[in-house]
Design a protein around this motif. Structure first.
Motif, mmCIF file in Angstrom:
data_model
loop_
_atom_site.group_PDB
_atom_site.id
_atom_site.type_symbol
_atom_site.label_atom_id
_atom_site.label_comp_id
_atom_site.label_asym_id
_atom_site.label_seq_id
_atom_site.Cartn_x
_atom_site.Cartn_y
_atom_site.Cartn_z
ATOM 1 N N UNK A 95 22.243 -28.753 2.117
ATOM 2 C CA UNK A 95 20.916 -28.780 2.723
ATOM 3 C C UNK A 95 21.039 -28.910 4.240
ATOM 4 N N UNK A 96 20.084 -28.348 4.970
ATOM 5 C CA UNK A 96 20.136 -28.482 6.431
ATOM 6 C C UNK A 96 19.773 -29.910 6.846
ATOM 7 N N UNK A 97 20.283 -30.357 7.992
ATOM 8 C CA UNK A 97 19.971 -31.721 8.434
ATOM 9 C C UNK A 97 18.498 -31.905 8.805
ATOM 10 N N UNK A 98 17.836 -30.822 9.235
ATOM 11 C CA UNK A 98 16.410 -30.877 9.539
ATOM 12 C C UNK A 98 15.661 -30.196 8.405
ATOM 13 N N UNK A 99 14.691 -30.884 7.797
ATOM 14 C CA UNK A 99 13.957 -30.274 6.679
ATOM 15 C C UNK A 99 13.270 -28.970 7.099
ATOM 16 N N UNK A 100 13.275 -27.966 6.230
ATOM 17 C CA UNK A 100 12.647 -26.680 6.561
ATOM 18 C C UNK A 100 11.162 -26.810 6.924
ATOM 19 N N UNK A 101 10.448 -27.750 6.323
ATOM 20 C CA UNK A 101 9.043 -27.937 6.652
ATOM 21 C C UNK A 101 8.869 -28.345 8.112
ATOM 22 N N UNK A 102 9.742 -29.199 8.611
ATOM 23 C CA UNK A 102 9.669 -29.627 10.013
ATOM 24 C C UNK A 102 9.942 -28.451 10.939
ATOM 25 N N UNK A 103 10.903 -27.617 10.595
ATOM 26 C CA UNK A 103 11.222 -26.444 11.405
ATOM 27 C C UNK A 103 10.032 -25.488 11.417
ATOM 28 N N UNK A 104 9.428 -25.252 10.241
ATOM 29 C CA UNK A 104 8.276 -24.357 10.159
ATOM 30 C C UNK A 104 7.091 -24.903 10.946
ATOM 31 N N UNK A 105 6.853 -26.203 10.866
ATOM 32 C CA UNK A 105 5.758 -26.804 11.633
ATOM 33 C C UNK A 105 5.995 -26.681 13.136
ATOM 34 N N UNK A 106 7.217 -26.934 13.570
ATOM 35 C CA UNK A 106 7.539 -26.825 14.993
ATOM 36 C C UNK A 106 7.341 -25.395 15.483
ATOM 37 N N UNK A 107 7.755 -24.429 14.689
ATOM 38 C CA UNK A 107 7.579 -23.026 15.066
ATOM 39 C C UNK A 107 6.101 -22.665 15.108
ATOM 40 N N UNK A 108 5.345 -23.164 14.146
ATOM 41 C CA UNK A 108 3.908 -22.880 14.118
ATOM 42 C C UNK A 108 3.181 -23.491 15.291
ATOM 43 N N UNK A 109 3.494 -24.702 15.638
ATOM 44 C CA UNK A 109 2.848 -25.359 16.778
ATOM 45 C C UNK A 109 3.229 -24.661 18.076
ATOM 46 N N UNK A 110 4.482 -24.261 18.199
ATOM 47 C CA UNK A 110 4.923 -23.563 19.414
ATOM 48 C C UNK A 110 4.223 -22.219 19.554
ATOM 49 N N UNK A 111 3.920 -21.575 18.435
ATOM 50 C CA UNK A 111 3.267 -20.268 18.470
ATOM 51 C C UNK A 111 1.791 -20.375 18.819
ATOM 52 N N UNK A 112 1.201 -21.542 18.716
ATOM 53 C CA UNK A 112 -0.220 -21.711 19.002
ATOM 54 C C UNK A 112 -0.541 -21.624 20.492
#
Length: 122
Positions: A95-112
């Motif tokens: 498993x990755x050290x950073x949960x995929x949900x956190x990565x997806x949320x960070x990408x979504x917030x950055x895209x806003x």
């Protein structure tokens, strides 16, 4: 042994922590017996072997907090061992050290393109 394949220091660190707990409890005889069984320098990573030598000095000199080796009795060492356990578990599970949900949320917030996500203009 899967931890050995990862070259993880988790098991020797936990054995050292158990030894140090025996030293802190004043159980010198049990600590020496435990060290003979589980803390042989030849089978330990160098960093753990050095801490084991310092732990033996602590056993011989006592656990006064004024001694330089008394830092081995810091309760934060258990927290670091727990963190190591978590990291090694994730590595074993693939498993990755950073949960995929956190990565997806960070990408979504950055895209806003919100003001909170951009650098201030000078």
């Amino acid at each position: 042994h899967r931890l050995a394949k990862l070259r993880s220091p988790l098991e020797p660190q936990l054995r050292l922590q158990h030894f140090l707990a025996l030293v802190a409890a004043g159980a010198a005889v049990e600590a020496v017996e435990y060290a003979r069984r589980h803390l042989q320098p030849a089978g330990l990573p160098e960093a753990v072997a050095e801490e084991a030598r310092r732990g033996m000095a602590l056993l011989a000199l006592g656990t006064r907090t004024s001694l330089p080796h008394a830092s081995l009795l810091d309760p934060g060492r258990w927290r670091r061992a727990a963190d190591r356990f978590g990291r090694d578990f994730l590595r074993l599970a693939g498993a990755p050290p950073t949960p995929p949900l956190v990565v997806a949320l960070a990408a979504g917030v950055a895209a806003l393109k919100t003001p909170f996500c951009s650098l201030p203009e000078h």
